[in-house]
Scaffold this motif. Sequence first.
Motif, short mmCIF file in Angstrom:
data_model
loop_
_atom_site.label_atom_id
_atom_site.label_comp_id
_atom_site.label_asym_id
_atom_site.label_seq_id
_atom_site.Cartn_x
_atom_site.Cartn_y
_atom_site.Cartn_z
N MET A 35 0.83 -1.18 0.00
CA MET A 35 0.00 0.00 0.00
C MET A 35 0.87 1.25 0.00
O MET A 35 1.83 1.35 0.75
N ILE A 36 0.52 2.20 -0.82
CA ILE A 36 1.23 3.48 -0.87
C ILE A 36 0.57 4.43 0.12
O ILE A 36 -0.64 4.61 0.12
N VAL A 37 1.38 5.02 0.97
CA VAL A 37 0.89 6.00 1.94
C VAL A 37 1.14 7.39 1.36
O VAL A 37 2.24 7.71 0.93
N HIS A 38 0.11 8.20 1.32
CA HIS A 38 0.22 9.57 0.86
C HIS A 38 0.43 10.46 2.07
O HIS A 38 -0.51 10.71 2.83
N TRP A 39 1.66 10.90 2.27
CA TRP A 39 2.01 11.73 3.42
C TRP A 39 1.67 13.18 3.13
O TRP A 39 1.80 13.65 2.01
N ARG A 40 1.24 13.89 4.15
CA ARG A 40 0.97 15.31 3.99
C ARG A 40 1.57 16.07 5.17
O ARG A 40 1.56 15.60 6.31
N THR A 41 2.06 17.24 4.88
CA THR A 41 2.69 18.09 5.88
C THR A 41 1.64 18.99 6.52
O THR A 41 0.72 19.43 5.85
N SER A 42 1.82 19.27 7.78
CA SER A 42 0.90 20.14 8.50
C SER A 42 0.80 21.50 7.82
O SER A 42 1.80 22.05 7.34
N SER A 43 -0.38 22.06 7.81
CA SER A 43 -0.57 23.41 7.27
C SER A 43 0.08 24.46 8.16
O SER A 43 0.25 25.60 7.77
N HIS A 44 0.49 24.06 9.37
CA HIS A 44 1.14 24.99 10.30
C HIS A 44 2.66 24.96 10.17
O HIS A 44 3.34 25.65 10.91
N SER A 45 3.19 24.16 9.25
CA SER A 45 4.63 24.10 9.06
C SER A 45 5.11 25.43 8.49
O SER A 45 4.44 26.05 7.66
N GLY A 46 6.31 25.82 8.92
CA GLY A 46 6.83 27.12 8.52
C GLY A 46 7.72 27.11 7.31
O GLY A 46 8.40 28.09 7.04
N GLY A 47 7.79 26.03 6.59
CA GLY A 47 8.62 25.99 5.39
C GLY A 47 9.96 25.32 5.65
O GLY A 47 10.15 24.59 6.61
N THR A 48 10.92 25.60 4.79
CA THR A 48 12.21 24.89 4.84
C THR A 48 13.02 25.20 6.09
O THR A 48 13.85 24.41 6.48
N ASN A 49 12.80 26.33 6.73
CA ASN A 49 13.55 26.68 7.95
C ASN A 49 12.88 26.19 9.22
O ASN A 49 13.38 26.40 10.30
N ASP A 50 11.72 25.58 9.10
CA ASP A 50 11.00 25.06 10.26
C ASP A 50 11.58 23.69 10.59
O ASP A 50 11.50 22.77 9.81
N HIS A 51 12.17 23.56 11.78
CA HIS A 51 12.82 22.30 12.17
C HIS A 51 11.91 21.39 12.98
O HIS A 51 12.35 20.40 13.53
N GLN A 52 10.63 21.72 13.07
CA GLN A 52 9.70 20.91 13.85
C GLN A 52 8.49 20.53 13.00
O GLN A 52 7.35 20.77 13.37
N CYS A 53 8.75 19.93 11.86
CA CYS A 53 7.67 19.54 10.94
C CYS A 53 7.36 18.06 11.07
O CYS A 53 8.27 17.24 11.19
N VAL A 54 6.11 17.74 11.03
CA VAL A 54 5.71 16.34 10.97
C VAL A 54 4.81 16.15 9.76
O VAL A 54 4.20 17.09 9.26
N GLU A 55 4.77 14.92 9.30
CA GLU A 55 3.86 14.55 8.22
C GLU A 55 2.95 13.46 8.75
O GLU A 55 3.35 12.65 9.60
N LEU A 56 1.73 13.44 8.26
CA LEU A 56 0.75 12.43 8.64
C LEU A 56 0.35 11.65 7.40
O LEU A 56 0.31 12.19 6.30
N GLY A 57 0.04 10.39 7.60
CA GLY A 57 -0.45 9.57 6.51
C GLY A 57 -1.41 8.52 7.03
O GLY A 57 -1.20 7.92 8.08
N ARG A 58 -2.49 8.30 6.29
CA ARG A 58 -3.46 7.25 6.65
C ARG A 58 -2.85 5.93 6.21
O ARG A 58 -2.54 5.75 5.04
N LEU A 59 -2.68 5.02 7.15
CA LEU A 59 -2.11 3.72 6.85
C LEU A 59 -3.21 2.78 6.37
O LEU A 59 -4.35 3.21 6.17
#
Length: 64
Positions: free
Chosen positions: A1-25
């Motif tokens: 199964m391919i998981v489609h990961w998405r980044t939080s809309s609250h991420s600050g871009g490339t300089n944001d060091h606290q980004c998470v991605e979520l994916g429905r397994l």
Amino acid sequence: MIVHWRTSSHSGGTNDHQCVELGRLAPGVGIGMRDSKDPDGGHLTLTVAEFAALLDGIKRHSES
């Protein structure tokens, strides 16, 4: 199964060091969380109930 990961809309871009991605397994497995800066480093698997409790805890903590 391919998981489609998405980044939080609250991420600050490339300089944001606290980004998470979520994916429905796979159905019945839950939600995957991973570090967007290290997508090959594995992921944490949470049930839907665990994920809901995590979000609830974050909301309560940010209100205090």
